[in-house]
Design an enzyme around this catalytic site. Structure first.
Site: not given
Length: 446
Positions: A250, A273
């Site tokens: 993430d 991310h």
């Protein structure tokens, strides 16, 4: 037996039973690291940390037995001026939630390995609830003038959590390292492994530096390790995150509400991310502010995004069952991304005020209550993935009245087909800076 002999025997027995060992010849305390804050600095001085005058060594019970009492006893014994050593050849198990927000003038020298139990029932009931996005932490480390280092490992034993989350998205997964209310400190030269959720949560803290942190942890089953952000900052200021390697699933770093005066530099991020502002504006009635952020010299590979700003729209929307919101207010201001090398990244740059909203038309009908201004993104190079080819970026605000002074320059990034197109909307003047199209796929949602 004489009284003096009885006393000597009693003292010796007590020493053998103690969970704390004073320094002995077999234990060598680590020298406190001295990683300079460079090349960029938040601008505010960090408080000095005086030398420690006492050393305590934590005993390990072994065989997977809970060492929480030994750890707590050593910390209390050496608090306010001491140096606590977790020796290099020792493995420690923590099966009890530890509230360590009372620390003051102490060094925690983690040379060995600390592993948290995978008793998911216990931790769901007893981990420390941090309010924001239902975050919980295995422990809370806070207080004044705390340094954590030593080259050792903190292991969140995350596999049981990855598998459980695949069955129930509403479980509360603990964060591996919680810096909660920490006023002055360094966290350096450590390995973070297999966190159930975010790796590091920095909340209500000031004057904290993270250097040389190595983050890694994936799933060994078909159930991925989700929401494993490297760092999330929240209601914190004068924070530095630098010189670290992050391999996660993430955000590499995420600036949550009320994060100010933060420098992030010299990171290698893989599988993430991106370096993200937000998400913000999630909760109605709350004012979220992120400002004075400098991100520099980042290597980003195999990721959904490079630089990312994500804001919820003005009306309620739902990203997933356990992540929904919209309607909050605030601002993102004076944020700089300076220098990023990307490889196989879906979007080099993403700015969205429609986070969680699949319908852009509906998002534009209910513009975000949170403004974005004075954003500088420059000196990027590399190649995106083929996911959104021919696009390399996504720049969509909900209204030009709440999104202004976005400056993008010196971006040498191409899609696999050689294009450098962006999906653009509701940002005044952006067409003169990048190659825009009104077409395009909605950006990443996680």
């Amino acid at each position: 037996m004489r009284v003096s002999e009885l006393l000597t025997f009693a003292l010796a027995s007590a020493a053998l039973a103690s969970p704390v060992e004073e320094r002995d010849a077999k234990v060598t305390p680590s020298k406190r690291p001295n990683h300079p804050i460079a090349p960029h600095h938040p601008g505010k001085a960090f408080p000095a940390s005086p030398a420690r005058k006492k050393t305590c060594t934590v005993k390990a019970n072994g065989n997977g037995k809970d060492d929480s009492n030994n750890i707590l006893s050593a910390i209390k014994s050496c608090n306010n001026g001491g140096h606590v050593v977790f020796p290099k050849d020792k493995n420690y198990t923590i099966g009890t939630a530890l509230d360590l927000t009372f620390l003051k003038h102490i060094d925690l020298d983690i040379q060995g390995t600390i592993k948290f139990t995978n008793d998911t029932d216990y931790w769901q009931k007893n981990a420390f609830y941090q309010t924001f996005q239902n975050a919980t932490t295995f422990f809370q480390l806070g207080g004044e003038d705390v340094n954590v280092y030593g080259g050792g490992t903190l292991d969140g034993n995350g596999q049981a959590w990855y598998d459980l989350y695949a069955k129930d998205i509403y479980i509360l997964r603990p964060i591996l390292f919680g810096a909660i209310g920490l006023k002055g400190g360094t966290i350096e030269d450590l390995k973070f492994r297999y966190s159930p959720q975010w790796y590091t949560f920095v909340a209500n803290s000031t004057d904290v530096v993270f250097s040389n942190i190595d983050i890694f942890g994936g799933s060994t089953s078909e159930n991925p390790a989700k929401n494993t952000d490297g760092w999330d900052t929240y209601r914190s200021s004068n924070i530095v995150i630098q010189n670290s390697h992050i391999d996660n699933g993430d955000d590499c770093v995420s600036f949550k509400p009320n994060s100010t005066d933060i420098v992030v530099q010299n990171l290698v991020c893989n599988g993430s991310h991106g370096i993200s502002v937000g998400s913000l504006g999630q909760y109605v009635g709350e004012v979220d502010i992120v400002k004075n952020i400098y991100v520099a010299n980042i290597s980003m590979s195999n990721a959904s995004d490079g630089a990312r700003i994500k804001v919820w729209p003005g009306a309620a929307s739902a990203l997933s069952g356990d992540l929904q919101g919209g309607g909050g207010s605030g601002e993102v201001a004076n944020v700089t991304y300076d220098g990023m090398t990307i490889s196989n990244v879906d979007y080099a740059i993403e700015i969205t005020q429609c986070y969680g909203q699949k319908n852009i038309t509906l998002c534009n009908q209910f513009p975000s209550n949170l403004t974005i201004s004075d954003i500088t993104i420059k000196n990027f190079k590399g190649t995106t993935s083929d996911k959104y080819d021919p696009l390399i970026g996504y720049l969509q605000c909900s209204s030009p009245t709440v999104c202004k002074n976005i400056n993008i320059s010196n971006i040498d990034v191409k899609s696999p087909s050689g294009t450098d197109l962006y999906s653009c909307g509701s940002i005044s003047g952006i067409e003169s800076q990048v190659h825009c199209t009104t077409n395009g796929t909605k950006g990443g949602n996680s």
